[in-house]
Motif scaffolding. Structure first.
Motif, PDB file in Angstrom:
ATOM      1  N   GLU A 219      -2.067   5.195  -8.775  1.00 19.74           N
ATOM      2  CA  GLU A 219      -2.590   4.185  -8.035  1.00 19.74           C
ATOM      3  C   GLU A 219      -2.693   4.544  -6.507  1.00 19.74           C
ATOM      4  O   GLU A 219      -2.075   5.104  -6.070  1.00 19.74           O
ATOM      5  N   SER A 269       0.059  -2.383  -9.576  1.00 19.87           N
ATOM      6  CA  SER A 269       0.951  -3.456  -9.453  1.00 19.87           C
ATOM      7  C   SER A 269       1.522  -3.736  -8.021  1.00 19.87           C
ATOM      8  O   SER A 269       1.352  -3.005  -6.955  1.00 19.87           O
ATOM      9  N   VAL A 270       2.130  -4.972  -8.155  1.00 23.80           N
ATOM     10  CA  VAL A 270       2.899  -5.266  -6.868  1.00 23.80           C
ATOM     11  C   VAL A 270       3.761  -4.419  -6.307  1.00 23.80           C
ATOM     12  O   VAL A 270       3.997  -4.078  -5.132  1.00 23.80           O
ATOM     13  N   ARG A 271       4.686  -3.902  -7.179  1.00 19.29           N
ATOM     14  CA  ARG A 271       5.795  -2.850  -7.131  1.00 19.29           C
ATOM     15  C   ARG A 271       5.129  -1.594  -6.270  1.00 19.29           C
ATOM     16  O   ARG A 271       5.699  -1.306  -5.357  1.00 19.29           O
ATOM     17  N   SER A 272       4.168  -1.234  -6.747  1.00 16.87           N
ATOM     18  CA  SER A 272       3.412  -0.002  -6.111  1.00 16.87           C
ATOM     19  C   SER A 272       2.945  -0.387  -4.927  1.00 16.87           C
ATOM     20  O   SER A 272       2.922   0.386  -3.989  1.00 16.87           O
ATOM     21  N   LEU A 273       2.196  -1.343  -4.830  1.00 14.15           N
ATOM     22  CA  LEU A 273       1.797  -1.836  -3.669  1.00 14.15           C
ATOM     23  C   LEU A 273       2.517  -1.813  -2.286  1.00 14.15           C
ATOM     24  O   LEU A 273       2.385  -1.534  -1.470  1.00 14.15           O
ATOM     25  N   LEU A 274       3.626  -2.533  -2.693  1.00 13.16           N
ATOM     26  CA  LEU A 274       4.842  -2.827  -1.567  1.00 13.16           C
ATOM     27  C   LEU A 274       5.276  -1.665  -1.196  1.00 13.16           C
ATOM     28  O   LEU A 274       5.464  -1.254  -0.057  1.00 13.16           O
ATOM     29  N   SER A 278       4.737   0.001   2.347  1.00 12.10           N
ATOM     30  CA  SER A 278       5.707  -0.237   3.282  1.00 12.10           C
ATOM     31  C   SER A 278       6.245   1.222   3.534  1.00 12.10           C
ATOM     32  O   SER A 278       6.424   1.551   4.728  1.00 12.10           O
TER      33      SER A 278
END
Ligand SMILES: Cc1cc2nc3c(=O)[nH]c(=O)nc-3n(C[C@H](O)[C@H](O)[C@H](O)COP(=O)(O)OP(=O)(O)OC[C@H]3O[C@@H](n4cnc5c(N)ncnc54)[C@H](O)[C@@H]3O)c2cc1C
Length: 347
Positions: A219, A269-274, A278
């Motif tokens: 991703e 995914s949200v986890r990957s994006l965050l 960050s």
């Protein structure tokens, strides 16, 4: 001159088509994509890649042969890209490895792996530690990491431009493209029963079941941060996230990439994006006001040992398993494949 059939118009297929047609061979290429610019996954993963050309850093997961092919490919890209009539953004000013103070232990462990794999090889450039002042001089926009190393000689290229330029050049050399035409059966001298002097199977994941290739999800995001100046790719040695930031023209930075053992091509995914953003923001604070232009997910073609495979037999060459190093390896593999198959290559 030979009649050559190529199954797959991704990175390898385009590079082979151009090199073979430029040498005077009659080349036909088959691919399920709708056309040369159809880049929506599940089309070629060559479009999605960040274009890092990192023989030193990739030694973490790859072998010395991959690094050597990577150095050869860097030289070939430097020679071949200027031969294309369309411009492709290509830089070779090294890249940076960065780590925060709290992650010094894992950074030192990685450094030890890189040094051990290249031990005793005078031809393998080594990571060079940078002082805070040297880091600030090289990349003033970087803030936060306490540790930094320069990986000399590494590079990057713009994959979308390169995919387009290769197809354009190959077309100009007389390559015939057959879009919306997947190849089901590849045999020596035959694509779906049609005869050629030599055929290439470069279908990536499409080579199943003939090859035990699997997809590894990756991703990645495109962020535009107006006014941000970044000269070379950055790699942050985070214990949980392997994050890289790759500058592209127009103040765009690619932030990537996850590596997940899954063939799910659904959106990031949200986890990957965050996690990716960050970590990226922790070394490049100016990204905070950037705009996320684009997010992309695609599958890297990997064989069970995660190493590339080049099989050459009479009338048939298969290249696959380029995994996370396709742009790093493709020119060297194409050069080896053409030499081994006895097909004359362009000068
Ligand atoms: C997020 C991400 C980041 C990456 N970053 C980097 C990087 O920074 N540096 C790097 O070196 N590499 C990177 N890679 C890896 C690189 O993209 C791949 O290794 C490379 O594109 C593989 O090239 P290929 O030609 O084998 O496959 P592809 O480019 O996928 O081409 C395969 C082609 O075969 C076609 N095909 C499929 N089935 C059939 C069929 N039945 N008949 C005919 N054609 C068929 C497909 O449509 C496609 O066009 C990255 C990958 C991902 C996912």
């Amino acid at each position: 001159m030979s009649r050559v059939g190529i199954a797959g118009a991704g990175l390898l297929g385009r590079l082979l088509a151009w090199r073979l047609a430029a040498a005077g061979h009659e080349v036909q290429v088959f691919d399920p994509a709708a056309g040369p610019d159809d880049r929506t996954p599940p089309q070629a993963v060559g479009w999605t890649a960040a274009g890092m050309l990192s023989p030193i850093a990739e030694l973490e997961t790859a072998d010395l042969r991959t690094a050597q092919r990577g150095w050869r490919s860097l030289d070939l890209w430097a020679r071949w890209l200027p031969q294309l009539s369309r411009q492709v953004h290509f830089r070779r000013e090294g890249s940076l490895l960065l780590a925060h103070r709290g992650d010094a232990g894992s950074a030192q462990r990685l450094l030890a792996v890189l040094l051990a794999k290249a031990a005793g090889r005078a031809d393998q450039p080594q990571p060079r530690p940078l002082s805070a002042a040297e880091l600030a001089a090289l990349e003033p926009a970087v803030h936060g990491p306490a540790l930094a190393w320069l990986l000399p000689g590494e590079g990057q290229l713009h994959c979308v431009q390169a995919m387009q330029a290769l197809a354009h050049e190959a077309t100009g050399q007389g390559v015939r493209w057959h879009w919306r035409m997947p190849v089901q059966q590849v045999d020596a001298g035959r694509l779906d029963g049609q005869a050629y002097d030599h055929v290439f199977d470069v279908r990536g994941l499409g080579a199943r079941p003939q090859l035990p290739v699997r997809g590894v999800r990756g991703e990645l995001l495109w962020v535009q941060a107006r006014g941000l100046v970044l000269h070379r790719p950055l790699r942050l040695l985070h214990p949980r996230w392997r994050v890289y930031l790759v500058p592209r023209p127009d103040d765009i930075v690619l932030v990537g990439a996850t590596e997940v053992e899954s063939e799910d091509r659904s959106p990031i995914s949200v986890r990957s994006l965050l996690g990716l953003l960050s970590a990226a923001h922790s070394v490049l604070p100016e990204l905070a006001e950037g705009r996320v232009l684009h997010m992309e997910t695609n599958l890297r073609p990997a064989l069970p040992d995660n190493l590339p495979q080049l099989q050459v037999a009479a009338g048939l060459t298969r290249i696959n398993g380029l995994f996370r190093h396709g742009w790093l390896l493709a020119p060297a593999l194409v050069e080896e494949a053409l030499a081994a198959s006895g097909l004359r290559e362009a000068a």
